[in-house]
Design an enzyme around this catalytic site. Structure first.
Site, PDB file in Angstrom:
ATOM      1  N   TYR A  60      11.856   6.892  17.709  1.00 25.70           N
ATOM      2  CA  TYR A  60      10.780   5.963  18.011  1.00 25.70           C
ATOM      3  C   TYR A  60      10.660   5.860  19.534  1.00 25.70           C
ATOM      4  CZ  TYR A  60      10.950   4.223  13.148  1.00 25.70           C
ATOM      5  OH  TYR A  60      10.930   4.097  11.776  1.00 25.70           O
ATOM      6  N   PRO A 206       5.432  -1.167   3.994  1.00 24.22           N
ATOM      7  CA  PRO A 206       5.357  -2.249   3.004  1.00 24.22           C
ATOM      8  C   PRO A 206       3.984  -2.902   2.953  1.00 24.22           C
ATOM      9  CG  PRO A 206       6.524  -2.987   4.954  1.00 24.22           C
ATOM     10  CD  PRO A 206       6.335  -1.510   5.111  1.00 24.22           C
ATOM     11  N   LEU A 207       3.213  -2.707   4.030  1.00 20.73           N
ATOM     12  CA  LEU A 207       1.847  -3.221   4.060  1.00 20.73           C
ATOM     13  C   LEU A 207       0.827  -2.084   4.026  1.00 20.73           C
ATOM     14  CD1 LEU A 207       2.269  -6.050   6.725  1.00 20.73           C
ATOM     15  CD2 LEU A 207       2.132  -6.281   4.246  1.00 20.73           C
ATOM     16  N   GLY A 208       1.269  -0.911   3.582  1.00 20.76           N
ATOM     17  CA  GLY A 208       0.351   0.216   3.494  1.00 20.76           C
ATOM     18  C   GLY A 208      -0.272   0.568   4.826  1.00 20.76           C
TER      19      GLY A 208
END
Length: 282
Positions: A60, A206-208
């Site tokens: 990252y 998790p939130l697309g």
């Protein structure tokens, strides 16, 4: 309400709603996203608000997210678990390649230890299995690093149920990180293996990728309205209710979104609401 904690690897209790650091770096996980002061303050705020699981990766930035974590949070509190990943090398925005030779994995792990200012990484996750390297060799070097005290627990990222079962034949696995959310349950078989073996499942996206926070099906909108929250909070609350091993670590670079994400832990979904949301698969 779903249990708030999960005992990672059998000995590390963490709050199930954690914080992912992909949102602290630039698009495509390349370079900085904003000023380092803002990123460090966001990390401190997450911990102050009760987060005990920080999820990151050496690629990252690359390197930037780990460096920011150390700058903001070192020396780490006793309850804080920092999980990182190795096994891929990033060469540009959204450009990376797997690097799973034992000497590569060892070098990446030791570099993460230096950046994070740690003697031991609590959870070290293999970011991808390298198809050019036998699985036994990749898991073997991670087991060696664990025996040497450089990592505490081994995790896997983006695996099939069969790969996970094979891995468990040779080493304990504390966590899995696969895509999983309210509208994408293609890793349901992996989740079942995790549930059967007490393995944490850290769902990425998790939130697309933010879509669930911006738009939703009518069922999600109705549940959100009933609780006075947004669809993203409903999506996170559903994960916490859906399985006791799911430990979402949504990432963001926004203090407002961080607060909204963490408030999802207070959303109590009814049995009827869960039925409506469960029916949205696919």
């Amino acid at each position: 309400m779903a249990n708030e904690e999960f005992v990672l690897g059998g000995d590390l209790p963490v709050r199930r709603l954690g914080f992912g650091t992909g949102g602290l770096v630039g698009p495509g996980y390349w370079g900085p996203r904003a000023g380092p002061d803002e990123a460090r303050e966001l990390l401190r705020t997450a911990v102050e608000r009760g987060v005990t699981l920080i999820d990151t990766a050496d690629n990252y930035g690359p390197d930037l997210a780990e460096e920011l974590i150390a700058q903001a949070l070192h020396p780490y509190g006793e309850q804080l678990v920092v999980a990182t990943k190795g096994g891929v090398v990033r060469t540009g925005p959204d450009q990376w390649h797997v690097a799973g030779r034992p000497e590569q994995l060892r070098g990446q792990c030791e570099a993460s230890l230096r950046r994070l200012r740690l003697d031991r990484i609590d959870l070290y996750q293999l970011h991808r299995f390298d198809p050019a390297v036998p699985m036994a060799e990749q898991l073997g070097v991670l087991a060696e690093l664990r025996a040497e005290g450089k990592i505490r627990h081994i995790g896997l990222d983006t695996v099939t149920a069969e790969q996970l079962r094979l891995a468990l034949e040779s080493t304990p696995v504390a966590s899995v990180q696969n895509a999983y959310n309210l509208l994408d349950r293609t890793s349901a078989a992996v989740l079942a293996v995790c549930e059967a073996n007490g393995i944490a499942f850290l769902p990425y996206y998790p939130l697309g990728s933010g879509a669930l926070a911006r738009e939703s099906a009518a069922a999600v909108a109705s549940v959100a309205a009933a609780h006075g929250v947004g669809p993203g909070q409903v999506a996170l609350a559903w994960l916490l209710h859906h399985s006791p091993v799911l430990c979402p670590t949504p990432g963001t670079g926004s203090p407002v979104h961080l607060a909204q994400n963490l408030e999802a832990a207070t959303v109590h979904l009814t049995a009827r609401e869960l039925e409506l949301l469960d029916a949205l698969d696919g």
